[in-house]
Design a protein around this motif. Structure first.
Motif, short mmCIF file in Angstrom:
data_model
loop_
_atom_site.label_atom_id
_atom_site.label_comp_id
_atom_site.label_asym_id
_atom_site.label_seq_id
_atom_site.Cartn_x
_atom_site.Cartn_y
_atom_site.Cartn_z
N HIS A 116 -1.70 11.99 3.48
CA HIS A 116 -1.45 10.55 3.44
C HIS A 116 -1.74 10.02 4.85
O HIS A 116 -1.05 10.39 5.81
CB HIS A 116 0.00 10.28 3.03
N THR B 71 6.82 8.33 3.30
CA THR B 71 6.89 7.12 4.12
C THR B 71 5.54 6.90 4.78
O THR B 71 4.71 7.82 4.85
CB THR B 71 7.97 7.24 5.21
N SER B 72 5.32 5.69 5.25
CA SER B 72 4.04 5.40 5.89
C SER B 72 3.91 6.17 7.19
O SER B 72 4.79 6.11 8.05
CB SER B 72 3.92 3.90 6.18
N THR C 234 2.62 5.65 9.98
CA THR C 234 2.03 4.72 10.94
C THR C 234 1.90 5.34 12.32
O THR C 234 0.86 5.19 12.98
CB THR C 234 2.89 3.45 11.02
N LYS D 276 0.83 -1.21 0.00
CA LYS D 276 0.00 0.00 0.00
C LYS D 276 0.86 1.26 0.00
O LYS D 276 0.62 2.20 -0.76
CB LYS D 276 -0.95 -0.02 1.22
N THR D 277 1.87 1.30 0.86
CA THR D 277 2.73 2.48 0.93
C THR D 277 3.55 2.62 -0.34
O THR D 277 3.78 3.75 -0.83
CB THR D 277 3.65 2.41 2.16
N GLU E 148 -4.62 4.60 3.92
CA GLU E 148 -4.34 3.19 4.15
C GLU E 148 -5.21 2.70 5.32
O GLU E 148 -5.45 3.44 6.26
CB GLU E 148 -2.86 2.99 4.46
N ASP F 187 -2.46 6.79 7.55
CA ASP F 187 -2.36 5.37 7.90
C ASP F 187 -3.17 5.19 9.18
O ASP F 187 -2.76 5.62 10.26
CB ASP F 187 -0.90 4.97 8.12
#
Length: 494
Positions: free
Chosen positions: A74, A55-56, A58, A37-38, A102, A76
């Motif tokens: 973006h 970058t993710s 998270t 996904k990333t 995500e 997550d």
């Protein structure tokens, strides 16, 4: 479904989808941990103009990026629970930018109706990507599939999108990279002709605006092969689908170069020499089309000029109201213009590219002679007096051309014309230049007012003082006395 065999191919797929992402949009990414996904998001974000290494998010949950065209978020949501989206302002993000999400199941109940779902499945080096469009994305996804099929036929399947460029028309350009080679995809879908405005005909038909790619192909071929300039060669096309693969001339656009500190006059001198070369090439009214056939360049006739001039009456004076009676003002406007348009109709004609100015001229540094001059956006070319493109350049709507520079480069063009054509009539050319400069700047006042009032593009208003200055330069010509009097009666000089 797309079968993907590498991380690079997954990023490339994301990059190609970027062309369809609106300023406010939602793209959801679904799949197991490690599905990619990333990786997909990195390709998408890069093509959207995000210059940082994505970058993710998270632990931060949201990364926000500012790009020239939009804000991109973006997200997550792996660590969130249903209902927690209020704490991160998820609804506000969806209303103010493009959101790449995500683990979207966490916010399934509040996702926008218009969105693209990307599901990534598989193990090892192979992935299966399923795209599902909801709302407006159903139509966009159908177009994306058309483009993917076209690129596959052209040998460009799997190419990476490096960025997007649009213009004032319905066209959009996607720069593609494949094995070290670049090309531009010109996406020119069929558009509605718009409402009828005169005798049952729409504006685009009256003003002779191109609706498909034949004029682009024909004019580009002549500019390259006969005038000796650089214009994008069309290497593949599907006219029914409105898709064209064209040569990439780079990014050295005159307007950007000048904004970056490069001197204006040498660039514009090259552009003037380009116009002299076009004139010397003896352009025929019927242009050959590579592969067969002819394209008849439409005349910039009285009806086309009338409908362009009317834009000022219809839009500019709504922005800058005047106490004059609208009906009388329109009647006297037509009366003041009529003798000049009659005179112009009897003068020599050639092709005019129509928007020959800084956004559509490029410097191809690695090429020689006049091939250093790159020209784009000429599909609306018309058959009219040769002064039209010269005044488009030397009275550039997007940036200031000092009057002394205008005079010097005007003289450069006329000297070249007189040397090549002993019968060149300098006085008649000067009169035509003044008339067409007045016509063009009058039209632009109306267009820029319309872009602001109808389309919300208020940045165009910053150009209006420049356009008015150009207008008064033209009206100073002694042959335009009565026309000048009309403008003095109705248009503010400031």
């Amino acid at each position: 479904m797309w079968e993907i065999d590498s991380a690079e191919a997954l990023q490339a797929l994301g990059s190609r989808l970027s062309a369809f992402v609106s300023e406010r949009d939602a793209i959801t990414l679904s799949g197991d941990l490690g599905a990619g996904k990333t990786t997909f998001a990195q390709g998408l974000l890069s093509a959207l103009g995000v210059t940082e290494a994505a970058t993710s998010p998270t632990y931060q949950i949201v990364h926000a990026y500012e790009t020239p065209r939009r804000t991109v978020y973006h997200c997550d949501l792996y660590r969130l629970h249903p209902g927690d989206e209020e704490e991160i302002g998820f609804a506000e993000m969806c209303q103010t930018g493009a959101v790449v999400v995500e683990w979207p199941d966490i916010v399934a109940d509040v996702l926008p109706e218009d969105r693209l779902d990307v599901r990534i499945e598989g193990e090892g080096g192979t992935r299966r990507v399923t795209l599902t469009g909801f709302g407006a994305w159903e139509k966009k996804l159908a177009r994306f599939r058309q483009i993917e099929a076209f690129l596959a036929r052209c040998g460009w399947a799997g190419a990476r999108c490096l960025g997007l460029r649009g213009d004032a028309s319905a066209r959009q350009f996607m720069r593609l990279l494949r094995a070290g080679e670049t090309a531009m995809l010109m996406d020119w879908p069929t558009q509605s002709d718009g409402p009828p405005i005169r005798d049952g005909r729409p504006y685009c038909a009256i003003a002779h605006l191109a609706r498909e790619g034949t004029p682009f192909i024909a004019v580009s071929h002549w500019l390259r092969e006969h005038a000796g300039l650089s214009a994008p060669a069309v290497t593949a096309s599907d006219k029914d689908a409105g898709l064209y693969l064209v040569e990439d001339l780079g990014d050295a656009v005159f307007g950007d170069l000048i904004a970056g500190g490069e001197p204006l006059e040498p660039l514009y001198a090259l552009a003037v020499d380009g116009l002299s070369a076009i004139r010397a090439s003896g352009v025929p009214r019927s242009l050959p089309v590579p592969g067969g056939g002819l394209y008849d360049v439409p005349a910039f006739d009285r009806e086309a000029m009338d409908v362009e001039l009317d834009l000022m009456l219809q839009w500019y004076f709504r922005l800058e109201p005047t106490p004059a009676d609208p009906a009388e003002m329109a009647r006297s406007f037509v009366e003041a213009w009529s003798p000049h348009l009659d005179w112009l109709d009897k003068q020599p004609k050639t092709i005019a590219l129509r928007d020959y100015h800084s956004p559509n001229l490029l410097l191809c540094r690695e090429r020689g002679a006049l091939k250093r001059l790159g020209v784009i956006d000429f599909q609306d070319a018309v058959w009219t007096h040769p002064a039209y493109d010269l005044v488009s350049l030397l009275q550039d709507a997007r940036l200031d051309v000092p009057e002394a520079v205008e005079r010097a480069l005007y003289a450069r063009y006329c000297e070249a014309a007189a040397a090549a054509e002993p019968a060149f009539d300098a006085a008649a050319f000067a009169r035509a230049y003044a008339i067409l400069g007045t016509e063009r700047n009058t039209k632009i006042l109306g267009i820029f007012a319309r872009l602001s009032m109808r389309d919300g593009k208020h940045g165009y208003l910053a150009h209006l003082p420049r356009i008015r200055r150009y207008l008064w330069r033209n009206l100073a010509h002694p042959a335009l006395g009565e026309l000048k009097a009309w403008y003095e009666a109705h248009l503010h000089k400031a």
